[in-house]
Write an enzyme that holds these catalytic residues in place. Structure first.
Site, PDB file in Angstrom:
ATOM      1  N   LEU A 205      18.173  -7.919  26.489  1.00  0.00           N
ATOM      2  CA  LEU A 205      17.086  -8.835  26.109  1.00  0.00           C
ATOM      3  C   LEU A 205      15.808  -8.443  26.845  1.00  0.00           C
ATOM      4  O   LEU A 205      15.817  -8.349  28.064  1.00  0.00           O
ATOM      5  CB  LEU A 205      17.441 -10.275  26.519  1.00  0.00           C
ATOM      6  CG  LEU A 205      18.649 -10.922  25.836  1.00  0.00           C
ATOM      7  CD1 LEU A 205      19.037 -12.205  26.576  1.00  0.00           C
ATOM      8  CD2 LEU A 205      18.341 -11.230  24.374  1.00  0.00           C
ATOM      9  N   HIS A 206      14.740  -8.208  26.117  1.00  0.00           N
ATOM     10  CA  HIS A 206      13.469  -7.961  26.817  1.00  0.00           C
ATOM     11  C   HIS A 206      12.216  -8.235  25.984  1.00  0.00           C
ATOM     12  O   HIS A 206      11.107  -8.103  26.491  1.00  0.00           O
ATOM     13  CB  HIS A 206      13.409  -6.521  27.348  1.00  0.00           C
ATOM     14  CG  HIS A 206      13.170  -5.491  26.290  1.00  0.00           C
ATOM     15  ND1 HIS A 206      14.162  -4.983  25.503  1.00  0.00           N
ATOM     16  CD2 HIS A 206      12.029  -4.879  25.882  1.00  0.00           C
ATOM     17  CE1 HIS A 206      13.671  -4.096  24.668  1.00  0.00           C
ATOM     18  NE2 HIS A 206      12.367  -4.017  24.874  1.00  0.00           N
ATOM     19  N   ARG A 207      12.369  -8.589  24.700  1.00  0.00           N
ATOM     20  CA  ARG A 207      11.162  -8.809  23.888  1.00  0.00           C
ATOM     21  C   ARG A 207      10.378 -10.005  24.417  1.00  0.00           C
ATOM     22  O   ARG A 207      10.971 -11.067  24.692  1.00  0.00           O
ATOM     23  CB  ARG A 207      11.528  -9.122  22.440  1.00  0.00           C
ATOM     24  CG  ARG A 207      12.043  -7.974  21.643  1.00  0.00           C
ATOM     25  CD  ARG A 207      10.974  -7.011  21.177  1.00  0.00           C
ATOM     26  NE  ARG A 207      11.626  -5.722  21.046  1.00  0.00           N
ATOM     27  CZ  ARG A 207      11.128  -4.554  21.393  1.00  0.00           C
ATOM     28  NH1 ARG A 207       9.907  -4.472  21.876  1.00  0.00           N
ATOM     29  NH2 ARG A 207      11.815  -3.466  21.257  1.00  0.00           N
ATOM     30  N   ARG A 240      11.837  -7.418  32.877  1.00  0.00           N
ATOM     31  CA  ARG A 240      10.806  -8.315  32.332  1.00  0.00           C
ATOM     32  C   ARG A 240      11.202  -9.799  32.356  1.00  0.00           C
ATOM     33  O   ARG A 240      10.428 -10.638  32.819  1.00  0.00           O
ATOM     34  CB  ARG A 240      10.471  -7.903  30.895  1.00  0.00           C
ATOM     35  CG  ARG A 240       9.408  -8.778  30.311  1.00  0.00           C
ATOM     36  CD  ARG A 240       9.014  -8.420  28.890  1.00  0.00           C
ATOM     37  NE  ARG A 240       7.800  -9.141  28.599  1.00  0.00           N
ATOM     38  CZ  ARG A 240       6.587  -8.612  28.588  1.00  0.00           C
ATOM     39  NH1 ARG A 240       6.434  -7.324  28.799  1.00  0.00           N
ATOM     40  NH2 ARG A 240       5.531  -9.341  28.364  1.00  0.00           N
ATOM     41  N   ASP A 280      17.676  -7.313  21.430  1.00  0.00           N
ATOM     42  CA  ASP A 280      16.379  -7.367  20.762  1.00  0.00           C
ATOM     43  C   ASP A 280      15.668  -6.022  20.922  1.00  0.00           C
ATOM     44  O   ASP A 280      14.470  -5.906  20.698  1.00  0.00           O
ATOM     45  CB  ASP A 280      15.524  -8.536  21.286  1.00  0.00           C
ATOM     46  CG  ASP A 280      15.320  -8.499  22.800  1.00  0.00           C
ATOM     47  OD1 ASP A 280      15.641  -7.470  23.444  1.00  0.00           O
ATOM     48  OD2 ASP A 280      14.832  -9.511  23.355  1.00  0.00           O
TER      49      ASP A 280
END
Ligand code: UD1
Ligand code: UDP
Length: 360
Positions: A205-207, A240, A280
């Site tokens: 997950l990083h968006r 992030r 993502d």
């Protein structure tokens, strides 16, 4: 930096597996090259590990721009590159993907009259709330050579009025790297190292749309816990979103384990052995397609529809995720395997063939 015909600009994690096969193929053709690292990503696990594992040459220079707002990061890369390219005057600058480093490099080269080649051109999510979509559009429109990974990307470029003779459908260099390293992937070893059972889920997950809003991540954490109720989840977490996700209670489920970002070989070994992947990421949608591992993408859209039409990818909402995972577990591995056209391990060679004509 000595004068080179081809100057590659990389800087963020997804750039490295894309650049490796292009650099190698140009090397075989005896083309003089130099490699710039912008420093957009700088942690050992976000950068150096890829150079080591993928046999990338040491960058000729690292601009060390680091993290910051979009404007400050892009400006930092532009300032550093303007000075460097003014002196180096390469015959062509090659930029990769949709990250800020690619945007900055394309703008600088174009304004200095240095031709720009864009690897992974033409992808469109048609969602301008994604910073990457802005980068894709701008980079494509200042590029002289556009290397596309899929026929839909070629069509988008045509629809935007980009001349057909600039566009080359070459396949996917990220997939070249995956295929070249298949024999080095060791599922049993990574399972043992991470004490995982036979069946497990992998997540990334990083968006910004998923992890940036402190209040909104509570729903994401709930969705992740609902999948951990079904199978153990291993989540190599991009830096992030770490603080927001952990503050929202991500670590409170005993079947969900967060680890630091993994090296390329460790990560792809993990993915290869997974029952399903929840992500993502752009690259992971493509890699799961090649490996035949079910992929559930937590996004409302994708710039890589070929991973849905030809691969294992499905877009899911947070609300639908637990059911989608249950269905993937029940269905088992897909029994038919189709791959997108030209995802055959030779994209780097095709790109080098075209670049070779330009620089000779
Ligand atoms: C960038 C790309 C995104 C890509 C992703 C791949 C842009 C606009 N976004 O997003 O398209 O999918 O890389 O991973 O270029 N950080 C560290 N260590 C690092 C790098 C980053 O701790 O080595 C942290 C910093 O807090 C930083 C944050 O991650 O502020 C975001 O980094 P940044 O490069 O701005 O964007 P990404 O989210 O990594
Ligand atoms: N990757 C990795 N370790 C990890 C997560 C990802 O080696 O812990 C690799 C993987 O090959 C992936 C690539 O890094 O395709 C780029 O990943 P990321 O999701 O950061 O970028 P995106 O493709 O979304 O721009």
């Amino acid at each position: 930096m000595s004068a080179a015909a081809v100057l590659h600009v990389t800087g963020a994690r997804p750039n490295f597996p894309k650049a490796a096969p292009v650099i190698r193929a140009l090397d075989r053709r005896g083309v003089r090259q130099s490699l710039v690292h912008t420093g957009q990503h700088y942690d050992e696990r976000m950068s150096e590990v890829f150079f080591r594992q993928l046999g990338l040459p040491e960058p000729d220079i690292n601009l060390g721009v680091g993290s910051g707002s979009h404007a400050s990061q892009t400006a930092g890369v532009m300032t550093g590159l303007e000075e460097l390219m003014t002196t180096a005057r390469p015959a062509i600058a090659v930029v990769y993907g949709d990250v800020n480093s690619a945007l900055a490099a394309a703008l600088v080269a174009a304004k200095l009259g240095i031709p720009v080649a864009h690897v992974e051109a033409g992808l469109r999510s048609f969602d301008r709330s994604m910073p990457e979509e802005i980068n894709r559009i701008v980079v494509d429109h200042v590029s002289d050579l556009l290397f596309a990974t899929s026929p839909d990307a070629v069509a988008h470029l045509g629809n935007e009025g980009i001349a057909a003779e600039k566009i080359h459908l070459v396949g996917n260099p990220m997939i070249d790297t995956l295929l070249a390293n298949l024999d080095r992937l060791d599922v049993a070893r990574i399972r043992t190292a991470l004490a995982l059972p036979e069946s497990y889920l992998v997540a990334t997950l990083h968006r910004p749309g998923n992890v940036d809003d402190e209040a909104d991540v509570i729903g994401l954490v709930k969705a992740m816990h609902a999948i951990a109720d079904q199978l153990p989840v291993i989540l190599p977490l991009h830096p992030r979103g770490r603080r927001h996700l952990e503050d929202a209670g991500l670590l409170s489920h005993r079947a969900l384990r967060v680890v630091e970002p993994l090296g390329y070989l460790e990560f792809l070994s993990l993915v290869r052995g997974a029952t399903a992947v929840v992500t993502d990421s752009g690259g992971v949608q493509e890699e799961t397609t090649m490996l035949g591992v079910p992929c559930l993408t937590l996004r409302p859209n994708t710039e890589r529809p070929v991973t849905i039409t030809h691969g294992t990818n499905r877009l899911v909402t947070r609300a639908a995720l637990a059911d989608a995972v249950a269905r993937a577990i029940a269905a088992g591995p897909p029994d038919t395997r189709r791959t997108p056209p030209l995802w055959d391990g030779a994209a780097g060679e095709r790109i080098a063939d075209v670049l070779g004509i330009v620089v000779h």
